[in-house]
Design a protein around this motif. Structure first.
Motif, PDB file in Angstrom:
ATOM      1  N   ARG A  37       0.852  -1.186   0.000  1.00 42.65           N
ATOM      2  CA  ARG A  37       0.000   0.000   0.000  1.00 42.65           C
ATOM      3  C   ARG A  37       0.884   1.231   0.000  1.00 42.65           C
ATOM      4  O   ARG A  37       1.892   1.274   0.693  1.00 42.65           O
ATOM      5  N   GLN A  38       0.525   2.206  -0.783  1.00 42.06           N
ATOM      6  CA  GLN A  38       1.292   3.442  -0.878  1.00 42.06           C
ATOM      7  C   GLN A  38       0.397   4.570  -0.397  1.00 42.06           C
ATOM      8  O   GLN A  38      -0.335   5.165  -1.169  1.00 42.06           O
ATOM      9  N   CYS A  39       0.471   4.846   0.887  1.00 42.70           N
ATOM     10  CA  CYS A  39      -0.410   5.816   1.516  1.00 42.70           C
ATOM     11  C   CYS A  39       0.288   7.153   1.712  1.00 42.70           C
ATOM     12  O   CYS A  39       1.510   7.216   1.773  1.00 42.70           O
ATOM     13  N   PHE A  40      -0.516   8.196   1.828  1.00 44.09           N
ATOM     14  CA  PHE A  40       0.015   9.493   2.236  1.00 44.09           C
ATOM     15  C   PHE A  40      -0.997  10.147   3.162  1.00 44.09           C
ATOM     16  O   PHE A  40      -2.183   9.827   3.148  1.00 44.09           O
ATOM     17  N   PHE A  41      -0.495  11.040   4.006  1.00 46.67           N
ATOM     18  CA  PHE A  41      -1.359  11.793   4.894  1.00 46.67           C
ATOM     19  C   PHE A  41      -1.768  13.088   4.206  1.00 46.67           C
ATOM     20  O   PHE A  41      -0.948  13.759   3.581  1.00 46.67           O
ATOM     21  N   VAL A  42      -3.028  13.439   4.326  1.00 45.88           N
ATOM     22  CA  VAL A  42      -3.578  14.616   3.665  1.00 45.88           C
ATOM     23  C   VAL A  42      -2.811  15.878   4.057  1.00 45.88           C
ATOM     24  O   VAL A  42      -2.538  16.733   3.218  1.00 45.88           O
ATOM     25  N   ASN A  43      -2.407  15.980   5.318  1.00 48.37           N
ATOM     26  CA  ASN A  43      -1.721  17.191   5.759  1.00 48.37           C
ATOM     27  C   ASN A  43      -0.298  17.308   5.220  1.00 48.37           C
ATOM     28  O   ASN A  43       0.352  18.325   5.418  1.00 48.37           O
TER      29      ASN A  43
END
Length: 134
Positions: A37-43
């Motif tokens: 999974r390649q996730c990122f945080f919105v902030n």
């Protein structure tokens, strides 16, 4: 009477199972289950660019770029100077398609909510090519 209940329970279980997706939680259709999974945080989103009303590139942190595709089209995304990202389900990260909406101001006022269809982190080579394009 008991046979009728068992038959009804089996039919209900089959109906629920037939509506379930054929892929595991957190994965996209067409992706192998071994893909990380390649996730990122919105902030952590520091900027964006758009090539048209369906494809958006998000700069996350200093070096990462994610390609986001929109379901349908997102009016004014290619003209907007700002966007918002609202995760679905109350979290603060985006990992797969359908995890978030892009919030795009309309030129005439108001906003459009555009559902994200897919999210993919670009490789280092793809990110460098995108940065170096005219």
């Amino acid at each position: 009477m008991r046979t009728a209940y068992l038959t009804l329970a089996a039919a209900a279980a089959f109906a629920v199972a037939s509506c379930a997706p054929m892929y595991g939680p957190g994965s996209d259709p067409g992706m192998s289950s071994s893909a990380p999974r390649q996730c990122f945080f919105v902030n952590q989103v520091a900027g964006f660019s758009s090539t048209d009303d369906r494809n958006v590139y998000l700069r996350v942190g200093v070096n990462d770029i994610y390609h986001v595709q929109i379901i349908g089209h997102c009016p004014d995304i290619d003209w907007s100077s700002r966007i918002g990202i609202q995760p679905r389900g109350g979290g603060s990260s985006v990992c797969t398609g359908f995890d978030a909406d892009l919030i795009v101001p309309r030129l005439g006022g108001g906003v459009d909510r555009c559902l994200i269809r897919s999210v993919r982190k670009l490789s280092d080579a793809e990110a460098a090519a995108l940065r170096n394009r005219p």
